[in-house]
Design a protein around this motif. Structure first.
Motif, PDB file in Angstrom:
ATOM      1  N   PRO A   1       0.816  -1.225   0.000  1.00  0.00           N
ATOM      2  CA  PRO A   1       0.000   0.000   0.000  1.00  0.00           C
ATOM      3  C   PRO A   1       0.847   1.272   0.000  1.00  0.00           C
ATOM      4  O   PRO A   1       0.496   2.253  -0.664  1.00  0.00           O
ATOM      5  CB  PRO A   1      -0.823  -0.130   1.282  1.00  0.00           C
ATOM      6  N   SER A   2       1.970   1.261   0.699  1.00  0.00           N
ATOM      7  CA  SER A   2       2.813   2.464   0.714  1.00  0.00           C
ATOM      8  C   SER A   2       3.451   2.712  -0.652  1.00  0.00           C
ATOM      9  O   SER A   2       3.624   3.872  -1.056  1.00  0.00           O
ATOM     10  CB  SER A   2       3.879   2.380   1.805  1.00  0.00           C
ATOM     11  N   MET A   3       3.770   1.642  -1.391  1.00  0.00           N
ATOM     12  CA  MET A   3       4.309   1.814  -2.739  1.00  0.00           C
ATOM     13  C   MET A   3       3.232   2.389  -3.656  1.00  0.00           C
ATOM     14  O   MET A   3       3.499   3.296  -4.446  1.00  0.00           O
ATOM     15  CB  MET A   3       4.846   0.498  -3.294  1.00  0.00           C
ATOM     16  N   MET A   4       2.000   1.897  -3.525  1.00  0.00           N
ATOM     17  CA  MET A   4       0.897   2.436  -4.322  1.00  0.00           C
ATOM     18  C   MET A   4       0.677   3.910  -3.998  1.00  0.00           C
ATOM     19  O   MET A   4       0.454   4.722  -4.908  1.00  0.00           O
ATOM     20  CB  MET A   4      -0.385   1.646  -4.073  1.00  0.00           C
ATOM     21  N   ASP A   5       0.759   4.269  -2.719  1.00  0.00           N
ATOM     22  CA  ASP A   5       0.634   5.673  -2.325  1.00  0.00           C
ATOM     23  C   ASP A   5       1.726   6.516  -2.981  1.00  0.00           C
ATOM     24  O   ASP A   5       1.469   7.626  -3.451  1.00  0.00           O
ATOM     25  CB  ASP A   5       0.702   5.833  -0.806  1.00  0.00           C
ATOM     26  N   SER A   6       2.950   5.982  -3.021  1.00  0.00           N
ATOM     27  CA  SER A   6       4.056   6.703  -3.670  1.00  0.00           C
ATOM     28  C   SER A   6       3.794   6.877  -5.161  1.00  0.00           C
ATOM     29  O   SER A   6       4.070   7.938  -5.719  1.00  0.00           O
ATOM     30  CB  SER A   6       5.371   5.962  -3.459  1.00  0.00           C
ATOM     31  N   PHE A   7       3.281   5.833  -5.806  1.00  0.00           N
ATOM     32  CA  PHE A   7       2.937   5.953  -7.232  1.00  0.00           C
ATOM     33  C   PHE A   7       1.948   7.100  -7.431  1.00  0.00           C
ATOM     34  O   PHE A   7       2.115   7.915  -8.333  1.00  0.00           O
ATOM     35  CB  PHE A   7       2.298   4.666  -7.763  1.00  0.00           C
ATOM     36  N   ARG A   8       0.933   7.167  -6.589  1.00  0.00           N
ATOM     37  CA  ARG A   8      -0.100   8.199  -6.733  1.00  0.00           C
ATOM     38  C   ARG A   8       0.447   9.598  -6.464  1.00  0.00           C
ATOM     39  O   ARG A   8       0.174  10.530  -7.217  1.00  0.00           O
ATOM     40  CB  ARG A   8      -1.263   7.916  -5.783  1.00  0.00           C
ATOM     41  N   THR A   9       1.197   9.741  -5.376  1.00  0.00           N
ATOM     42  CA  THR A   9       1.644  11.086  -4.991  1.00  0.00           C
ATOM     43  C   THR A   9       2.773  11.603  -5.872  1.00  0.00           C
ATOM     44  O   THR A   9       2.914  12.817  -6.022  1.00  0.00           O
ATOM     45  CB  THR A   9       2.082  11.140  -3.517  1.00  0.00           C
ATOM     46  N   LYS A  10       3.540  10.714  -6.461  1.00  0.00           N
ATOM     47  CA  LYS A  10       4.679  11.154  -7.282  1.00  0.00           C
ATOM     48  C   LYS A  10       4.361  11.200  -8.768  1.00  0.00           C
ATOM     49  O   LYS A  10       5.217  11.573  -9.568  1.00  0.00           O
ATOM     50  CB  LYS A  10       5.894  10.278  -6.998  1.00  0.00           C
ATOM     51  N   THR A  11       3.146  10.835  -9.130  1.00  0.00           N
ATOM     52  CA  THR A  11       2.724  10.977 -10.523  1.00  0.00           C
ATOM     53  C   THR A  11       2.303  12.423 -10.730  1.00  0.00           C
ATOM     54  O   THR A  11       1.515  12.962  -9.966  1.00  0.00           O
ATOM     55  CB  THR A  11       1.540  10.032 -10.845  1.00  0.00           C
ATOM     56  N   THR A  12       2.865  13.046 -11.746  1.00  0.00           N
ATOM     57  CA  THR A  12       2.578  14.447 -12.010  1.00  0.00           C
ATOM     58  C   THR A  12       1.904  14.613 -13.364  1.00  0.00           C
ATOM     59  O   THR A  12       2.109  13.813 -14.277  1.00  0.00           O
ATOM     60  CB  THR A  12       3.855  15.307 -11.974  1.00  0.00           C
ATOM     61  N   GLU A  13       1.111  15.656 -13.472  1.00  0.00           N
ATOM     62  CA  GLU A  13       0.452  15.966 -14.736  1.00  0.00           C
ATOM     63  C   GLU A  13       1.264  17.039 -15.446  1.00  0.00           C
ATOM     64  O   GLU A  13       1.772  17.962 -14.809  1.00  0.00           O
ATOM     65  CB  GLU A  13      -0.962  16.460 -14.476  1.00  0.00           C
TER      66      GLU A  13
END
Length: 65
Positions: free
Chosen positions: A43-55
């Motif tokens: 779950p923490s890796m998924m959170d990192s994917f979400r927070t570090k994905t930029t538009e």
């Protein structure tokens, strides 16, 4: 367009993953992690994917016009 610099998120990854949606970037990041031998996406890796994905706007830095 969205992107994720997976260095620092996925151990051993130096790619920048780009796609038209955040969901597709995250899907590709999961595939990349598994290709690099990560068996469990936490779950923490998924959170990192979400927070570090930029538009970003595709072509914003394109000076070829």
């Amino acid at each position: 367009m969205y992107e994720l610099n997976c260095a620092g998120v996925i151990p051993g990854c130096s790619r920048v993953i780009r796609a038209d949606s955040q969901a597709e970037v995250i899907r590709r990041a999961v595939v990349q992690a598994k290709q690099l031998g990560i068996e469990e996406i936490t779950p923490s890796m998924m959170d990192s994917f979400r927070t570090k994905t930029t538009e970003f706007r595709a072509g914003a830095n394109d000076t070829s016009h």
